[in-house]
Enzyme design. Structure first.
Site, PDB file in Angstrom:
ATOM      1  N   MET A  14      -3.521  -5.151   6.567  1.00  0.00           N
ATOM      2  CA  MET A  14      -3.374  -3.687   6.627  1.00  0.00           C
ATOM      3  C   MET A  14      -4.655  -2.970   6.210  1.00  0.00           C
ATOM      4  O   MET A  14      -4.998  -1.931   6.764  1.00  0.00           O
ATOM      5  CB  MET A  14      -2.196  -3.228   5.763  1.00  0.00           C
ATOM      6  N   HIS A 154       9.653 -10.782  10.441  1.00  0.00           N
ATOM      7  CA  HIS A 154       8.225 -10.565  10.175  1.00  0.00           C
ATOM      8  C   HIS A 154       7.481 -11.895  10.261  1.00  0.00           C
ATOM      9  O   HIS A 154       8.102 -12.966  10.247  1.00  0.00           O
ATOM     10  CB  HIS A 154       8.009  -9.981   8.767  1.00  0.00           C
ATOM     11  N   LYS A 158       4.538 -12.972   5.159  1.00  0.00           N
ATOM     12  CA  LYS A 158       5.103 -11.858   4.369  1.00  0.00           C
ATOM     13  C   LYS A 158       5.760 -12.405   3.100  1.00  0.00           C
ATOM     14  O   LYS A 158       6.513 -13.378   3.154  1.00  0.00           O
ATOM     15  CB  LYS A 158       6.110 -11.058   5.212  1.00  0.00           C
TER      16      LYS A 158
HETATM   17  P1  NAD Z   1      -2.274  -9.163   3.114  1.00  0.00           P
HETATM   18  O1  NAD Z   1      -1.821 -10.348   2.331  1.00  0.00           O
HETATM   19  O2  NAD Z   1      -2.927  -9.395   4.432  1.00  0.00           O
HETATM   20  O3  NAD Z   1      -3.256  -8.276   2.224  1.00  0.00           O
HETATM   21  C1  NAD Z   1      -3.056  -8.047   0.853  1.00  0.00           C
HETATM   22  C2  NAD Z   1      -4.346  -7.486   0.275  1.00  0.00           C
HETATM   23  O4  NAD Z   1      -4.186  -7.273  -1.130  1.00  0.00           O
HETATM   24  C3  NAD Z   1      -5.538  -8.426   0.441  1.00  0.00           C
HETATM   25  O5  NAD Z   1      -6.626  -7.660   0.869  1.00  0.00           O
HETATM   26  C4  NAD Z   1      -5.779  -8.911  -0.961  1.00  0.00           C
HETATM   27  O6  NAD Z   1      -7.147  -9.231  -1.184  1.00  0.00           O
HETATM   28  C5  NAD Z   1      -5.369  -7.702  -1.757  1.00  0.00           C
HETATM   29  N1  NAD Z   1      -5.134  -8.048  -3.154  1.00  0.00           N
HETATM   30  C6  NAD Z   1      -4.413  -9.074  -3.637  1.00  0.00           C
HETATM   31  N2  NAD Z   1      -4.502  -9.106  -4.980  1.00  0.00           N
HETATM   32  C7  NAD Z   1      -5.272  -8.058  -5.336  1.00  0.00           C
HETATM   33  C8  NAD Z   1      -5.735  -7.561  -6.589  1.00  0.00           C
HETATM   34  N3  NAD Z   1      -5.384  -8.139  -7.724  1.00  0.00           N
HETATM   35  N4  NAD Z   1      -6.517  -6.468  -6.577  1.00  0.00           N
HETATM   36  C9  NAD Z   1      -6.852  -5.871  -5.427  1.00  0.00           C
HETATM   37  N5  NAD Z   1      -6.456  -6.297  -4.217  1.00  0.00           N
HETATM   38  C10 NAD Z   1      -5.670  -7.385  -4.182  1.00  0.00           C
HETATM   39  O7  NAD Z   1      -1.000  -8.244   3.285  1.00  0.00           O
HETATM   40  P2  NAD Z   1      -0.767  -7.061   4.347  1.00  0.00           P
HETATM   41  O8  NAD Z   1      -0.045  -7.607   5.527  1.00  0.00           O
HETATM   42  O9  NAD Z   1      -2.044  -6.319   4.538  1.00  0.00           O
HETATM   43  O10 NAD Z   1       0.275  -6.167   3.542  1.00  0.00           O
HETATM   44  C11 NAD Z   1      -0.063  -5.547   2.308  1.00  0.00           C
HETATM   45  C12 NAD Z   1       1.158  -4.824   1.758  1.00  0.00           C
HETATM   46  O11 NAD Z   1       1.504  -3.761   2.649  1.00  0.00           O
HETATM   47  C13 NAD Z   1       2.418  -5.685   1.644  1.00  0.00           C
HETATM   48  O12 NAD Z   1       3.141  -5.268   0.490  1.00  0.00           O
HETATM   49  C14 NAD Z   1       3.195  -5.360   2.899  1.00  0.00           C
HETATM   50  O13 NAD Z   1       4.588  -5.571   2.769  1.00  0.00           O
HETATM   51  C15 NAD Z   1       2.867  -3.887   3.022  1.00  0.00           C
HETATM   52  N6  NAD Z   1       3.007  -3.325   4.377  1.00  0.00           N
HETATM   53  C16 NAD Z   1       3.502  -2.054   4.415  1.00  0.00           C
HETATM   54  C17 NAD Z   1       3.587  -1.400   5.625  1.00  0.00           C
HETATM   55  C18 NAD Z   1       4.050   0.037   5.627  1.00  0.00           C
HETATM   56  O14 NAD Z   1       4.091   0.678   6.706  1.00  0.00           O
HETATM   57  N7  NAD Z   1       4.384   0.607   4.448  1.00  0.00           N
HETATM   58  C19 NAD Z   1       3.200  -2.031   6.809  1.00  0.00           C
HETATM   59  C20 NAD Z   1       2.691  -3.332   6.728  1.00  0.00           C
HETATM   60  C21 NAD Z   1       2.582  -3.971   5.488  1.00  0.00           C
END
Ligand code: NAD
Length: 263
Positions: A14, A154, A158
Site C-alpha cells: 500500500m 484476500h 494478509k
Molecule cells: P505490507 O506488509 O505490504 O506493508 C506493511 C508495511 O509496514 C511495510 O512497508 C513495512 O515495512 C511497514 N512496517 C512494518 N513494521 C513497521 C514498523 N515497525 N515501523 C514502520 N513501518 C513498519 O502490507 P500492505 O498490504 O501494504 O497493508 C498494510 C496495512 O494496510 C494492513 O493493515 C492492511 O490490512 C491495510 N490495508 C488497508 C486498506 C484500506 O483501504 N484501509 C487497503 C489495503 C490494505
C-alpha cells in the site's frame, strides 16, 4: 494549493500504491517517504527504490513532518500508533488505512488523535463505502427474515482475519438491526446455524487484492452484494481523496462517508 503529503511504509504494497497515487495527482506533492527503521530501503532514493519519477527524495527511517500537510499511513498497528502519536504532537492530520488493531490499541488511537483531523477506514475504496449504505438498506428490509453470511478473500500475505472491511460490513448490518456485532458474529462454523447471527468465512490465497460478498438468504430468494478490488490503486486514490478532505478541517475523526458526502 498543492497538498504536501508524507507516506509511510514505503516497502509495503500500500505504501507504494499511495506514493504512486500522490505522484499522479496534479494537486498533491510527495514531500516525505519513510520505511521501517531497519529496512534496507532507508537512505535509498525514492526514484530507484519505488520506480517513481521524483528527483532528490530519499527514504527516511523515521517520519519527517517538516513541511508536511498530511500523512498517509498503511503499515502495522504498532507503527501506526507511533505515527499517530507523532502527528498528534506536531498537529499534522493523518489518514490511516492500517487494520488489525486490538480494542486497546483502538482506544489509544482515539485518545491520541483527538487533537488533529484524522480519517481512518478499514477500506478506502469508493465502492466498498457505497456498499456499506446498500448493506444498511438491505439489513433494514431483509435482516429479520434472512440468514446473513459475510465472505471475504484476500492474498495469502494478509495478516488479520476476517478483514477489517468484513468486520465493518458486519458492524453496519448489526447496528442497523439494533444489535452489537460482538453478540451476533460467528467465526467458528463447526456448529449449526442460529437465527439472528452473522456468519463469517475467509479465504487466503494467491494474490487476491480484496473481495467481499454479503449474502442475505431467506426462503425462496437470495440477495448477494459483492465488491471486488482489482488493484490497490482503488484504496490509494480513496486515501488521497480523504487526505485532501481532512487537510484543512478542524481536529476530529472523519469517515469515508464524510469524504464521499454519504453521511
Ligand atoms: P505490507 O506488509 O505490504 O506493508 C506493511 C508495511 O509496514 C511495510 O512497508 C513495512 O515495512 C511497514 N512496517 C512494518 N513494521 C513497521 C514498523 N515497525 N515501523 C514502520 N513501518 C513498519 O502490507 P500492505 O498490504 O501494504 O497493508 C498494510 C496495512 O494496510 C494492513 O493493515 C492492511 O490490512 C491495510 N490495508 C488497508 C486498506 C484500506 O483501504 N484501509 C487497503 C489495503 C490494505
Amino acid at each position: 494549493m498543492t497538498l504536501r503529503v508524507a507516506v509511510t511504509g514505503a516497502g509495503g504494497r500500500m505504501g507504494r500504491a499511495v506514493a504512486q497515487a500522490v505522484m499522479s495527482d496534479a494537486n498533491a506533492t510527495l514531500v516525505s517517504v519513510c520505511a521501517r527503521n531497519a529496512s534496507d530501503l532507508v537512505g535509498k532514493s525514492v526514484a530507484s527504490a519505488l520506480g517513481i519519477d521524483i528527483p532528490d527524495l530519499r527514504i527516511g527511517g523515521t517520519l519527517d513532518l517538516s513541511n508536511v500537510d498530511v500523512v498517509i499511513d498503511f503499515t502495522l498497528p504498532e507503527s501506526s500508533l507511533a505515527y499517530a502519536q507523532q502527528c498528534a504532537v506536531a498537529g499534522v492530520p493523518i489518514v490511516m488505512g492500517t487494520t488489525g488493531f486490538t480494542d486497546e490499541q483502538r482506544a489509544t488511537l482515539d485518545e491520541c488523535l483527538g487533537s488533529v483531523a484524522s480519517c481512518r477506514a478499514a477500506n478506502f475504496s469508493t465502492g466498498v463505502n457505497l456498499a456499506y449504505r446498500l448493506l444498511e438498506l438491505s439489513a433494514k428490509v431483509l435482516g429479520d427474515a434472512a440468514d446473513i453470511e459475510i465472505h471475504e478473500a484476500h492474498h495469502k500475505h494478509k495478516i488479520d482475519a476476517p478483514s477489517g472491511t468484513a468486520l465493518a460490513m458486519g458492524d453496519a448490518i448489526a447496528q442497523t438491526m439494533g444489535t452489537d456485532l460482538s453478540q451476533v458474529a460467528r467465526y467458528d462454523r463447526s456448529s449449526n446455524r442460529e437465527s439472528g447471527t452473522i456468519g463469517f468465512s475467509v479465504t487466503r490465497a494467491g494474490d487476491i487484492v480484496g473481495e467481499h460478498t454479503v449474502l442475505f438468504a431467506s426462503e425462496g430468494e437470495r440477495l448477494e452484494i459483492t465488491h471486488k478490488a482489482s488493484s490497490r490503486s482503488a484504496f490509494a486514490t480513496g486515501a488521497l481523496r480523504a487526505a485532501h478532505f481532512i487537510a484543512d478541517k478542524p481536529a476530529g475523526s472523519y469517515t469515508m462517508a464524510d469524504v464521499l458526502g454519504l453521511s
